[in-house]
Design an enzyme around this catalytic site. Structure first.
Site, PDB file in Angstrom:
ATOM      1  CB  VAL A  41       4.352 -19.190   9.687  1.00 34.35           C
ATOM      2  CG1 VAL A  41       5.654 -19.073   8.894  1.00 34.35           C
ATOM      3  CG2 VAL A  41       3.227 -19.726   8.797  1.00 34.35           C
TER       4      VAL A  41
ATOM      5  CE1 TYR B  61      -6.988 -13.437  10.271  1.00 36.84           C
ATOM      6  CE2 TYR B  61      -6.575 -15.626  11.164  1.00 36.84           C
ATOM      7  CZ  TYR B  61      -6.256 -14.614  10.297  1.00 36.84           C
ATOM      8  OH  TYR B  61      -5.193 -14.763   9.435  1.00 36.84           O
TER       9      TYR B  61
ATOM     10  CE  LYS C  58      -7.250 -15.318   5.771  1.00 32.66           C
ATOM     11  NZ  LYS C  58      -6.637 -14.322   4.882  1.00 32.66           N
TER      12      LYS C  58
ATOM     13  CB  VAL D 132       0.874 -13.149   0.759  1.00 36.97           C
ATOM     14  CG1 VAL D 132       1.301 -13.516   2.180  1.00 36.97           C
ATOM     15  CG2 VAL D 132       1.536 -14.095  -0.238  1.00 36.97           C
ATOM     16  CB  ALA D 133      -2.277  -8.607   0.828  1.00 37.63           C
TER      17      ALA D 133
ATOM     18  CG  LEU E 278      -5.922  -6.212  -1.288  1.00 33.95           C
ATOM     19  CD1 LEU E 278      -5.880  -7.079  -0.038  1.00 33.95           C
ATOM     20  CD2 LEU E 278      -6.045  -7.087  -2.527  1.00 33.95           C
TER      21      LEU E 278
ATOM     22  CE  LYS F 253       4.015   4.582   6.118  1.00 27.74           C
ATOM     23  NZ  LYS F 253       2.797   4.372   6.939  1.00 27.74           N
TER      24      LYS F 253
ATOM     25  NE  ARG G  14      -2.437  -1.503   3.375  1.00 23.99           N
ATOM     26  CZ  ARG G  14      -3.023  -1.672   4.547  1.00 23.99           C
ATOM     27  NH1 ARG G  14      -4.267  -1.231   4.737  1.00 23.99           N
ATOM     28  NH2 ARG G  14      -2.408  -2.270   5.531  1.00 23.99           N
TER      29      ARG G  14
ATOM     30  CB  SER H  69       2.723 -16.540  13.357  1.00 27.50           C
ATOM     31  OG  SER H  69       3.815 -16.134  12.561  1.00 27.50           O
TER      32      SER H  69
END
Length: 344
Positions: free
Chosen positions: A204, A174, A178, A94-95, A75, A54, A50, A216
């Site tokens: 992960v 969540y 997903k 992946v985003a 997105l 950065k 985005r 994670s």
């Protein structure tokens, strides 16, 4: 020579010239490592963020090459990914939305639907629309999560084996987010003849390129840090799944590439090298650190952990390179190096 043969087996044979892949969420934990792995293996990469400005510090961590291009993309803006996916052979999506606050909302269900679920689904569909326009994208690999699965059946009884078919009861924001996003992606792809495969990530852990500590990693190391919020998440994962399933940073990204390039890949693939009960995981962490973290564990006596299966992925030919002890060692080493964990 053997290493080269193994890479070809896992990533598939390459056509003349390097393939070009787009990675959304390139500045995140998995996304940043995936970009670097693709570059190391000779691919061209279109990395989206985005705010690319950065990403300059992260850019210095990636392999130095002219095969990398950065794109600004959001997105929530239809058409925002048109340029990023143009000319790409495939897209790694992946985003995802990872943080949101619903604690102070009067009508939580309405708020979640309007401000969390709808934008997530819209973003995924926007990306897929850009893939359609490109005419070049042959496959989309969607990064999903083990939160879309459950170790309990409809009666609340624990399953001994958890695989891709064990879809979760949508009782958490969540998980709901997903699962609905993934379902919408597969529905749109089916209606528009887009080849899509999803990879279901377990917990992960391992080395990371981000300047922040990935969530994670914080969950995985919670017995060491004593962080009550992340320890509660780890305990909830153990309760919901019947065990804690883990995968190394490098293996989850290798699996993404493997599924992108394997012509027979279809549907959803659970990616974990091993699963174990929370008490066993804490014991292994304790052995590495030379400290006892068992006080952190609230697990029923005679707990028999469920097995989280990686059979579908392994049957397709994927081979993991890192076991759970590798994951523990490299995670703690990375956390000590950046000052997040102190073992003194």
């Amino acid at each position: 020579m053997e290493a080269e043969e193994e890479d070809e087996e896992n990533f598939g044979s390459k056509e003349l010239g390097p393939k070009t892949y787009c990675v959304t969420g390139a500045t995140g934990f998995i996304g940043s490592w995936l970009v670097n792995l693709l570059l190391l293996n000779g691919y061209k990469v279109h990395a989206t963020a985005r705010d690319p400005a950065k990403s300059l510090k992260l850019l210095s961590s990636w392999t130095v090459t002219d095969r990398l291009r950065l794109f600004k993309a959001d997105l929530q803006e239809e058409g925002s990914f048109d340029e990023a996916v143009k000319g790409c052979d495939g897209v790694f999506h992946v985003a995802a939305s990872m943080t949101f606050n619903v604690d102070q909302q009067d009508n939580i269900e309405e708020y979640v639907q309007k401000n969390v679920i709808d934008p997530e689904i819209k973003g995924t569909i926007n990306l897929l629309k850009s893939c359609l326009k490109s005419k070049s994208v042959k496959r989309v690999v969607l990064t999903s999560t083990i939160s879309t699965l459950t170790g309990k059946d409809a009666d609340g009884e624990r399953r001994r084996l958890v695989d891709e078919s064990c879809r979760t009861l949508v009782d958490q924001v969540y998980s709901l987010l997903k699962r609905l996003s993934e379902d919408a992606a597969f529905k749109f792809a089916s209606e528009n003849s887009i080849d899509i495969v999803s990879i279901i990530t377990s917990t992960v852990s391992g080395p990371f390129l981000t300047s922040y500590i990935p969530s994670s990693i914080r969950v995985f190391t919670a017995p060491i840090t004593g962080d009550s919020d992340f320890l509660r998440i780890l305990s909830n994962v153990n309760e919901r799944m019947g065990s804690v399933a883990v995968v190394h940073t490098n293996d989850i990204c290798r699996a993404h590439i493997f599924l992108m390039e394997h012509e027979n890949a279809k549907g959803r693939y659970l990616c974990c090298v091993e699963s174990c009960g929370l008490s066993e995981l804490v014991e292994r962490l304790s052995r590495h650190c030379g400290a006892n973290f068992q006080r952190c564990v609230d697990e029923k006596k005679n707990w028999m952990p469920s097995e989280v299966s990686n059979k579908k992925l392994k049957d397709l030919g994927f081979r993991f390179e890192h076991g759970i002890d590798d994951i523990i060692n490299e995670t703690i080493d990375a956390c000590v190096e950046c000052g997040f964990i102190s073992l003194t």
